[in-house]
Scaffold this motif. Sequence first.
Motif, PDB file in Angstrom:
ATOM      1  N   TRP A  24      61.907  44.093  -1.343  1.00  0.00           N
ATOM      2  CA  TRP A  24      62.541  44.163   0.049  1.00  0.00           C
ATOM      3  C   TRP A  24      61.837  42.906   0.663  1.00  0.00           C
ATOM      4  N   ARG A  28      64.262  39.724   2.258  1.00  0.00           N
ATOM      5  CA  ARG A  28      64.021  39.569   3.536  1.00  0.00           C
ATOM      6  C   ARG A  28      63.889  37.991   3.597  1.00  0.00           C
ATOM      7  N   LEU A 347      67.277  48.864   2.575  1.00  0.00           N
ATOM      8  CA  LEU A 347      66.620  47.905   3.831  1.00  0.00           C
ATOM      9  C   LEU A 347      67.587  47.830   4.977  1.00  0.00           C
ATOM     10  N   GLU A 351      65.372  49.372   7.998  1.00  0.00           N
ATOM     11  CA  GLU A 351      64.799  48.403   8.591  1.00  0.00           C
ATOM     12  C   GLU A 351      65.611  47.697   9.349  1.00  0.00           C
TER      13      GLU A 351
END
Length: 403
Positions: A24, A28, A347, A351
């Motif tokens: 992850w 990002r 993800l 998030e």
Amino acid sequence: MTRRVAITGAGTINPLGPDVPSTWAAMREGRTAIGPLEIRDADRLGIRIGAQVRDYDEAAHFSRSEAALMDRFAQFAVLAARQAVAAAGLAFEGELALRSGVVLGNSGGGLQTVDDSYRAVYAEGRNRVHPFTVPRLMANAGASHVSMALGLKGPAFTLSSACASSNHAMGLAFQMIRSGAATVMLTGGSEAMLCFGGIKAWEGLRVMSPTGCRPFCATRDGMVQGEGAAVFVFEDWDHAAARGADILAEVAGFAMTADAGDIVLPSAEGAERAMRGALADAGLAPGDIGYVNAHGTGTAANDRTEAAAIHAVFGSAADRLLVSSTKAMHGHLIGGTGAVELLACLLALREGIIAPTVGWRERDPDCALDIVPHEARQARIRACLSNAFAFGGLNAVLALKAA
């Protein structure tokens, strides 16, 4: 009674990292793991780049006797499965063990073992191969070792449908839990094709890029292979809720279609039907979807066909839809690719981070989508699709919702 299906655990080892947090983080940051191949006889290859799981030490994870029985792809599957079960907080004992199983996607089986065995017999003139050659190369080895390592005594098998293998496997696991045939299923996929024979075979198709993976870009020149695994815990929603599990997302729908056309050229109509089917199965409208994790291989045939299918399904809503292909970061994991790409969906849902399409240089008018180029983007996503379209005209699409 139709049951809801929760994702309560995830695990991975792939070129971006040895676990979910590191993967992850790479997504990002928009990091790519594609680089020069470090394999035997790489100098004899026309394509010398790939996304490898680098610095992997099997001795850190398996005893000598365990490693002797497992090809690299099976080791990856077991490592990812262990992580997923630990994250879910499950122990498979008694009745739960009997009602829990594993279905994994894999396309090539133990290609590292096959490559080594051919070398031994044909190149080196040996008359014997490793005594465990068959159990190492068989495609079901990953699922079998996962079931043995974790005590899963319910349905256990492998599904092989080229680049759609993982999505098909996860879709069947979803259907098994929804129908009541199982309470928990470990599912996902694993692949390790980055050996001389594996790369040489793909070179023959002339779809491989010597420069990098640039999905939906006008300058793209092909796909780049990767390797690795991702495994998820799919669990009956009520069972998960009753034990207070942290639910990562809900698997809401699944559909699979066949183009019934060409063995290698994709069909926009087949991909469109698969996406529409997943939406219908999930009870979602096109406007409910905020993100599509595209198959996005970086080949002209795939990218333009998939873009056309997305526009056909979403119509005017395609203008605000976020679409990205993470293959530009971790490569195309063939049978394991849909599983690693599902991490990008989690993800997004968990998030609110959309993994980018890195490597993009120039707009292709035939791929007019917001492909989230270069950098990750924040967005509130309530539902998403994950696409997988395989050689042979086999399409598999999953629909997920935020928990």
